[in-house]
Design an enzyme around this catalytic site. Structure first.
Site, PDB file in Angstrom:
ATOM      1  CB  VAL A  30       6.509  -5.358 -11.344  1.00 48.81           C
ATOM      2  CG1 VAL A  30       7.013  -5.258  -9.787  1.00 48.81           C
ATOM      3  CG2 VAL A  30       7.577  -4.994 -12.134  1.00 48.81           C
ATOM      4  CE1 TYR A  72      17.430   0.983 -16.743  1.00 48.54           C
ATOM      5  CE2 TYR A  72      18.573   2.652 -17.546  1.00 48.54           C
ATOM      6  CZ  TYR A  72      18.277   1.946 -16.492  1.00 48.54           C
ATOM      7  OH  TYR A  72      18.364   2.105 -15.218  1.00 48.54           O
ATOM      8  N   GLY A  92      20.713  -7.340  -5.844  1.00 50.24           N
ATOM      9  CA  GLY A  92      21.138  -6.129  -6.075  1.00 50.24           C
ATOM     10  C   GLY A  92      20.775  -4.882  -5.205  1.00 50.24           C
TER      11      GLY A  92
END
Ligand SMILES: Cc1cc2nc3c(=O)[nH]c(=O)nc-3n(C[C@H](O)[C@H](O)[C@H](O)COP(=O)(O)OP(=O)(O)OC[C@H]3O[C@@H](n4cnc5c(N)ncnc54)[C@H](O)[C@@H]3O)c2cc1C
Lengths: 255, 523
Positions: free
Chosen positions: A64, A154, A21
């Protein structure tokens, strides 16, 4: 203090979420502008596709949200040269109704979207504070303003990440004006995380890279949406000042 | 933190790393002494460009930046105010933020004479003895500038200044045409490539010469010195004759440090606080305080700020010009005049200007009064291309002007200061003389009430020959404690008509020299 800053470009860029992406497009666009890139992601094969044979892009495998693996990733990047640019791009958007969200799943999303950004930033700062120079670009969204349904983790974690940018500016801007930190909203993209009829990530990445290579202390704390600066909210104080001084700054653009 | 540092017995421990501590520690380390610097604040990152900002009020955030963490509670003429003073607490102390103007005092700042009587009868060190140390300090701090044309004494070790900007050239000509004697202000800036001047903020290179770059860093480079940062000395321990140890706190841990000699360099506010906080059975009035004068004799200078519009269009602020035409007038000690080097919109000056604007009609814009940045912005607009100057007015030592003993282990600094009538009278004279000297120039005074310069504290550990009237001897050693020395701005018996730091550095070199000449055991 320039666009296409030579000092930024002379060092190494670390891009998280570079396996696909927008992250992939950012890594490639940086490489095409001449930068060495540490492309961080979880999957070796997609990172290899990101590099696509380019000797400027070094795949570095790390998650991460696994802070030890991220520490190793930074050490691998150190071998490429001094870190001058970090793009915090890695994020999860698991669409999930609140009754399906568990405390565990909520915190895992937060650990990636907020924890991962903080961890990478913190590790980058250790390096950038040595020279007092660097650029940190956070890929951000407006998701916090009007959270969509099925998007609690999110919206909250990405919203908190924007607050983190402001908190970093509060902690750092006076001490390290040449470590420039800002937010960038790429817009709705045609990526796995985005929407089918969104913008091509390659187009968007051009703007992101333009902003990432723009090193000017006055950019710290700003937000850009696609190619245009978002005007900072002006309080009463600011509006009076603008009026008294007859001052209105034109918005900065990337295109 | 290594045990090697904290458990070793040092030749000398220097408490504080400002101009005084840094300079004395460097000279000691270069002479082969083993020196430990103990600094309350952090070493910080070398690449920082932090400005000294009163707007940062979270104590931890202040400490991280090398600011004194707590407020000053100042009672001035009986009125109490609390504020964050311009005071450093980190590697380099206040000097990493300073403007690096290192100006030499005049002979009459030290010496008594019939023509220019000295308020204390004179320093314990004559100008003739002291001047060579000023010369050395000028070399060490790489001072550049041009000699004061009015001076009758030589000024060695002065490098040529960088060329004046067009605006400053123009201003110099205007001042000369007024019959004044401007010169290139003496500055401890090496002007390395990329030099930003760094007035008021930390210099990211070894370009601005301060207690860090000209003191601690070269000391560490000798291999004879070590630094313990984020470590506050909380008490001096001893038997009434000597200091036998220091109690210090670092990251919650209490340490005891020992050395043959201890140098107090915590600044004119920090050192007396430490001595007073160390009162105990063996030092009933506090350490080195047989005279009762520790903390007393506090001086600050009065800042007399004014703007001049020299004409021309160069608005860039610079700190390039000084003059001493008004240093001594009508038999009175006044002080030197110098460019502030700040734009009218910046911190320190905005602080003063705010009051000015708030008192004018502009302060009545709805919602505007008390909104800090607006008046500064308006002031900047009003002042435009003005050059801001400051006259440093010498204030004299009075025993009742003082820093008080600390309360518990609070970092808050309490001071008491009365502006005596003679100071008010000299201030009036100073303003009159400034106005007269600039007759015909467009100008404006920016100070209304007398403004103490809280960045220039001095005098609280004064040196002198009479143990009843001084804390330290002429060489910087405490009168009543054999191995304790003072090497910061506390030693000044009078505040002089110039900025303090060159004098601090000179005295710090004298202290190092005296320690170096001592036997190892401090006998
Ligand atoms: C903005 C500004 C501009 C200035 N400009 C000039 C200028 O141009 N020219 C000039 O001559 N002067 C200038 N000054 C003044 C000058 O900076 C000071 O006079 C000078 O630095 C004082 O040095 P010092 O060694 O006495 O103490 P300080 O610099 O105050 O250092 C004392 C140090 O001791 C530490 N300390 C205190 N107590 C303890 C303890 N108990 N344990 C451990 N450590 C302790 C403190 O943390 C501090 O770091 C300026 C000051 C300011 C604030």
């Amino acid at each position: 203090m320039a666009r296409d800053d030579d000092r930024v470009k002379s060092g190494v860029a670390l891009v998280t979420g570079a396996g696909r992406g927008l992250g992939r497009a950012l890594a490639r666009a940086l490489a095409s502008r001449g930068m060495r890139v540490a492309a961080v992601g979880r999957d070796a094969q997609s990172l290899a596709e990101t590099a696509n044979g380019s000797d400027r892009i070094t795949p570095v495998i790390a998650d991460v949200s696994d802070f030890d693996s991220l520490r190793h990733a930074f050490e691998e990047a150190d071998a490429l040269g001094p870190l001058t640019l970090l793009i915090n791009n890695a994020a999860l958007y698991p669409r999930c109704d609140i009754f399906d969200e568990t405390p565990e799943s909520f915190m895992q999303t937060t650990r990636v979207n907020l924890g991962g950004s903080f961890a990478a930033t913190r590790m980058a700062l250790d390096r950038m504070a040595e020279t007092g120079f660097g650029r940190i670009l956070n890929v951000a969204t407006f998701a916090d303003l009007h959270p969509l349904p099925a998007s609690a983790a999110y919206s909250v974690s990405k919203g908190a990440a924007r607050i983190l940018t402001r908190a970093l500016v509060a902690d750092l801007a006076d001490r390290f004006p040449d470590i420039v930190i800002s937010d960038w909203m790429p817009g709705m993209l045609a990526t796995r995380m985005g929407i089918p009829d969104g913008l091509a990530p390659d187009q968007s990445a051009k703007w992101g890279v333009e902003l990432a290579l723009w090193h000017d202390p006055a950019l710290s704390g700003t937000s850009f949406e696609q190619a245009i600066e978002i005007p900072p909210p002006r309080g009463l104080k600011g509006r009076i000042k603008d009026r008294l001084l007859g001052r209105r700054r034109p918005l900065r653009r990337l295109d | 933190m290594s045990r090697e540092i904290t458990q070793r017995h040092w030749d000398v421990i220097v408490i504080g790393t400002g101009i005084g501590g840094g300079t004395t520690g460097r000279a000691l380390a270069e002479a082969g002494r083993k020196v430990l610097f103990v600094e309350k604040g952090p070493a910080g990152h070398r690449s920082e460009q932090t400005p000294l900002s009163p707007g940062i009020f979270v104590p931890e955030a202040r400490s991280a930046r090398g600011f004194w963490p707590a407020e000053v509670r100042a009672r001035v003429d009986g009125r109490e105010a609390r504020f964050f003073a311009p005071l450093g607490a980190g590697l380099g102390g206040s000097s990493v933020f300073y403007a690096a103007t290192l100006e030499r005092p005049e002979p009459h700042d030290l010496d008594h004479s019939e023509a220019r009587p000295h308020p204390t009868g004179g320093w314990p060190v004559s100008w003739t003895e002291f001047a060579p140390w000023l010369d050395r300090a000028q070399a060490l701090y790489r001072v550049c500038g041009t000699p004061d044309p009015l001076s009758e004494t030589p000024c060695p070790n002065l490098a040529p200044p960088p060329p004046l900007s067009r605006g400053d050239q123009h201003l110099t000509e205007r001042l000369r045409a007024q019959g004044l004697h401007p010169y290139a202000l003496h500055s401890a800036i090496a002007h390395l490539p990329g030099c930003k001047g760094c007035l008021g903020f930390k210099c990211p290179h070894a370009c601005k010469m301060d207690g860090r770059s000209a003191g601690v860093e070269p000391a560490l480079a000798t291999g004879n010195a070590a630094l313990l940062d984020r470590c506050a000395v909380t008490r001096l321990l001893g038997d009434g004759q000597r200091i036998t140890g220091l109690e210090a706190r670092r990251a919650g841990e209490v340490l005891t440090l020992t050395a043959d000699h201890v140098v107090l360099a915590g600044g004119a506010l920090g050192s007396p606080r430490l001595c007073l906080a160390s009162a105990c059975e063996t030092f009933p009035q506090g350490v080195a305080n047989t005279s009762g004068l520790v903390g007393r004799g506090l001086m600050f200078h009065l800042n007399e700020m004014f703007a001049i519009w020299p004409g021309g269009t160069d608005p860039s602020p610079s700190k390039a010009i000084g003059l001493r035409d008004l240093y001594w007038r009508e038999g009175q000690r006044l002080g030197m005049v110098q460019a502030m080097g700040v734009a009218a919109s910046y911190g320190e000056i905005a602080w003063y200007l705010r009051g000015l604007v708030e008192n004018s009609g502009l302060g009545r814009i709805p919602g505007a009064a008390g909104l800090s940045r607006i008046p500064a912005a308006i002031a900047a607009k009003l002042l435009g291309t003005a050059k801001i100057f400051v006259g440093l007015l010498e204030d004299l030592p009075y025993d009742d002007n003082r820093v008080l003993p600390p309360e518990g282990d609070s970092d808050e600094i309490a001071i008491d200061y009365r502006i005596h009538d003679e100071l008010r009278a000299r201030r009036r004279l100073f303003r009159r003389e400034i106005a007269r000297a600039l007759r015909g120039q467009r100008k404006m005074f920016l100070t209304r009430r007398p403004e103490l310069n809280f960045g220039h504290p001095s005098g609280t550990m004064r040196f002198g020959d009479d143990p009843a009237r001084a804390v330290l001897r002429g060489d910087g050693r405490a009168h009543d404690v054999a191995n304790l020395w003072g090497a910061d701005a506390g030693f000044f018996p009078t505040s002089m008509g110039v900025n303090p730091s060159l004098g601090i550095a000179a005295q710090a070199l004298r202290v190092a020299d005296a320690i170096n000449r001592e036997g190892r055991d401090g006998a």
